[in-house]
Write a protein that holds these residues in place. Sequence first.
Motif, PDB file in Angstrom:
ATOM      1  N   ILE A   1      46.321  38.797  27.714  1.00 26.64           N
ATOM      2  CA  ILE A   1      45.022  38.167  27.969  1.00 26.64           C
ATOM      3  C   ILE A   1      45.120  36.663  27.743  1.00 26.64           C
ATOM      4  O   ILE A   1      44.600  35.865  28.541  1.00 26.64           O
ATOM      5  CB  ILE A   1      43.935  38.796  27.076  1.00 26.64           C
ATOM      6  CG1 ILE A   1      43.700  40.256  27.495  1.00 26.64           C
ATOM      7  CG2 ILE A   1      42.630  37.997  27.174  1.00 26.64           C
ATOM      8  CD1 ILE A   1      42.816  41.039  26.537  1.00 26.64           C
ATOM      9  N   ALA A   2      45.817  36.261  26.676  1.00 27.84           N
ATOM     10  CA  ALA A   2      46.027  34.830  26.419  1.00 27.84           C
ATOM     11  C   ALA A   2      46.772  34.183  27.574  1.00 27.84           C
ATOM     12  O   ALA A   2      46.456  33.063  27.991  1.00 27.84           O
ATOM     13  CB  ALA A   2      46.789  34.645  25.109  1.00 27.84           C
ATOM     14  N   ARG A   3      47.782  34.882  28.099  1.00 26.93           N
ATOM     15  CA  ARG A   3      48.560  34.371  29.231  1.00 26.93           C
ATOM     16  C   ARG A   3      47.665  34.157  30.450  1.00 26.93           C
ATOM     17  O   ARG A   3      47.767  33.141  31.147  1.00 26.93           O
ATOM     18  CB  ARG A   3      49.684  35.351  29.568  1.00 26.93           C
ATOM     19  CG  ARG A   3      50.529  34.974  30.772  1.00 26.93           C
ATOM     20  CD  ARG A   3      51.610  36.003  31.033  1.00 26.93           C
ATOM     21  NE  ARG A   3      51.066  37.335  31.277  1.00 26.93           N
ATOM     22  CZ  ARG A   3      51.804  38.431  31.427  1.00 26.93           C
ATOM     23  NH1 ARG A   3      53.127  38.356  31.321  1.00 26.93           N
ATOM     24  NH2 ARG A   3      51.243  39.597  31.657  1.00 26.93           N
ATOM     25  N   ALA A   4      46.781  35.112  30.702  1.00 24.92           N
ATOM     26  CA  ALA A   4      45.869  34.993  31.839  1.00 24.92           C
ATOM     27  C   ALA A   4      44.894  33.840  31.643  1.00 24.92           C
ATOM     28  O   ALA A   4      44.658  33.041  32.552  1.00 24.92           O
ATOM     29  CB  ALA A   4      45.121  36.309  32.041  1.00 24.92           C
TER      30      ALA A   4
ATOM     31  N   ARG B   1      43.448  45.044  42.816  1.00 21.07           N
ATOM     32  CA  ARG B   1      44.720  44.480  43.267  1.00 21.07           C
ATOM     33  C   ARG B   1      44.595  43.813  44.636  1.00 21.07           C
ATOM     34  O   ARG B   1      45.350  42.889  44.956  1.00 21.07           O
ATOM     35  CB  ARG B   1      45.799  45.558  43.282  1.00 21.07           C
ATOM     36  CG  ARG B   1      46.185  46.038  41.877  1.00 21.07           C
ATOM     37  CD  ARG B   1      47.076  47.269  41.939  1.00 21.07           C
ATOM     38  NE  ARG B   1      48.370  46.970  42.520  1.00 21.07           N
ATOM     39  CZ  ARG B   1      49.411  46.493  41.838  1.00 21.07           C
ATOM     40  NH1 ARG B   1      49.321  46.260  40.547  1.00 21.07           N
ATOM     41  NH2 ARG B   1      50.559  46.251  42.441  1.00 21.07           N
ATOM     42  N   CYS B   2      43.652  44.262  45.437  1.00 13.14           N
ATOM     43  CA  CYS B   2      43.405  43.608  46.724  1.00 13.14           C
ATOM     44  C   CYS B   2      42.804  42.212  46.535  1.00 13.14           C
ATOM     45  O   CYS B   2      42.995  41.334  47.385  1.00 13.14           O
ATOM     46  CB  CYS B   2      42.449  44.442  47.581  1.00 13.14           C
ATOM     47  SG  CYS B   2      43.196  45.870  48.383  1.00 13.14           S
ATOM     48  N   LEU B   3      42.100  42.015  45.422  1.00 14.36           N
ATOM     49  CA  LEU B   3      41.426  40.740  45.205  1.00 14.36           C
ATOM     50  C   LEU B   3      42.387  39.595  44.910  1.00 14.36           C
ATOM     51  O   LEU B   3      41.997  38.434  44.948  1.00 14.36           O
ATOM     52  CB  LEU B   3      40.392  40.873  44.078  1.00 14.36           C
ATOM     53  CG  LEU B   3      39.215  41.815  44.370  1.00 14.36           C
ATOM     54  CD1 LEU B   3      38.248  41.843  43.218  1.00 14.36           C
ATOM     55  CD2 LEU B   3      38.503  41.413  45.664  1.00 14.36           C
ATOM     56  N   ASN B   4      43.650  39.910  44.582  1.00 12.81           N
ATOM     57  CA  ASN B   4      44.664  38.846  44.523  1.00 12.81           C
ATOM     58  C   ASN B   4      45.857  39.173  45.414  1.00 12.81           C
ATOM     59  O   ASN B   4      46.929  38.593  45.283  1.00 12.81           O
ATOM     60  CB  ASN B   4      45.112  38.574  43.083  1.00 12.81           C
ATOM     61  CG  ASN B   4      45.805  39.759  42.451  1.00 12.81           C
ATOM     62  OD1 ASN B   4      45.976  40.802  43.077  1.00 12.81           O
ATOM     63  ND2 ASN B   4      46.214  39.605  41.207  1.00 12.81           N
TER      64      ASN B   4
ATOM     65  N   MET C   1      45.412  38.137  36.413  1.00 13.46           N
ATOM     66  CA  MET C   1      45.228  39.567  36.239  1.00 13.46           C
ATOM     67  C   MET C   1      45.845  40.053  34.931  1.00 13.46           C
ATOM     68  O   MET C   1      46.926  39.624  34.541  1.00 13.46           O
ATOM     69  CB  MET C   1      45.849  40.326  37.411  1.00 13.46           C
ATOM     70  CG  MET C   1      45.474  41.794  37.458  1.00 13.46           C
ATOM     71  SD  MET C   1      45.668  42.452  39.133  1.00 13.46           S
ATOM     72  CE  MET C   1      45.109  44.138  38.907  1.00 13.46           C
ATOM     73  N   VAL C   2      45.111  40.938  34.264  1.00 15.57           N
ATOM     74  CA  VAL C   2      45.601  41.622  33.076  1.00 15.57           C
ATOM     75  C   VAL C   2      45.821  43.080  33.472  1.00 15.57           C
ATOM     76  O   VAL C   2      44.885  43.749  33.911  1.00 15.57           O
ATOM     77  CB  VAL C   2      44.601  41.514  31.911  1.00 15.57           C
ATOM     78  CG1 VAL C   2      45.103  42.301  30.699  1.00 15.57           C
ATOM     79  CG2 VAL C   2      44.373  40.050  31.534  1.00 15.57           C
TER      80      VAL C   2
ATOM     81  N   VAL D   1      38.538  33.451  38.160  1.00 14.01           N
ATOM     82  CA  VAL D   1      38.105  34.812  37.846  1.00 14.01           C
ATOM     83  C   VAL D   1      39.238  35.547  37.145  1.00 14.01           C
ATOM     84  O   VAL D   1      40.407  35.413  37.512  1.00 14.01           O
ATOM     85  CB  VAL D   1      37.657  35.583  39.114  1.00 14.01           C
ATOM     86  CG1 VAL D   1      38.765  35.656  40.154  1.00 14.01           C
ATOM     87  CG2 VAL D   1      37.168  36.983  38.754  1.00 14.01           C
ATOM     88  N   LEU D   2      38.865  36.297  36.117  1.00 12.00           N
ATOM     89  CA  LEU D   2      39.824  37.106  35.371  1.00 12.00           C
ATOM     90  C   LEU D   2      39.683  38.550  35.833  1.00 12.00           C
ATOM     91  O   LEU D   2      38.589  39.125  35.792  1.00 12.00           O
ATOM     92  CB  LEU D   2      39.532  36.988  33.874  1.00 12.00           C
ATOM     93  CG  LEU D   2      40.535  37.584  32.889  1.00 12.00           C
ATOM     94  CD1 LEU D   2      41.892  36.901  33.030  1.00 12.00           C
ATOM     95  CD2 LEU D   2      40.018  37.439  31.461  1.00 12.00           C
ATOM     96  N   LEU D   3      40.778  39.140  36.291  1.00 15.06           N
ATOM     97  CA  LEU D   3      40.802  40.517  36.777  1.00 15.06           C
ATOM     98  C   LEU D   3      41.466  41.390  35.715  1.00 15.06           C
ATOM     99  O   LEU D   3      42.602  41.126  35.325  1.00 15.06           O
ATOM    100  CB  LEU D   3      41.579  40.605  38.093  1.00 15.06           C
ATOM    101  CG  LEU D   3      41.154  39.649  39.216  1.00 15.06           C
ATOM    102  CD1 LEU D   3      42.121  39.743  40.392  1.00 15.06           C
ATOM    103  CD2 LEU D   3      39.726  39.926  39.668  1.00 15.06           C
TER     104      LEU D   3
END
Length: 252
Positions: A150-153, A45-48, A84-85, A160-162
């Motif tokens: 996941i599709a939304r992300a 969560r810190c990464l975004n 983020m997912v 990057v995908l979190l």
Amino acid sequence: MIHVHDLSLAYQQHQVLKQLNFSVKQHEIVAIIGASGAGKSTLLRCLNLLEQPQQGLISINHVQIDARRVKKNELVQFRQQSAMVFQQFNLFQQKTALENVMEGLLVVKKYQHQEAQEIALAKLRQVGLEDRVGHYPKQLSGGQQQRVAIARALAMDPKVLLLDEPTSALDPELVGEVLATIKQAAIAGNTMILVSHEMSFVYEIATRVLFLDQGQIIEDGTPEEVFVHPKHQRTKAFLARYHGLSAADYQI
């Protein structure tokens, strides 16, 4: 591509993350593992900046944030680098699967309706939900809801995908379909940082594993290095609890 320097976060007197330093290359699949309370989800969560660290530099795709002085315009640009997912899907209950995937494209990226719809349809097709585009979340199983998330992300085309424990809220029989969707996204070349307790899946999908303990990275290596040849006793003790990994294997 992703660089984290001197990242620290504390809640009152409790130090959750302690001067973390690591980098992630493009197309890497980095899994963060560790015991409950180690700081895994907090780090993600810190990464975004959904969590605000007290100090640290975070750079994603050359967009850098200094946690000590975050400006609003910088924050918007920075958050657009990742998607983020979450554990609990976080879908809009009054919107269909298609509308949920379109939302960020319309509101954040300011796409025209037709273009947003085409992208959303393509992403729902990618996760195997082309026959559920008009369904509302309450009409979908937990696994299907997470695949919509996941599709939304993916629709946001993030650098990057979190993924924060994306299967933890699912019944066991639904876990496989979500893991298959994540694996497909990994094969497609998406850069990912994944927090998961599915150790066999982490071993299979990750190109790199970070073991977090009491807010610090104490192990960093390939899945084989971390799972088969761990260096630290804490890592050995943690892995010994999982099926197929015994204390004897690690000579604890």
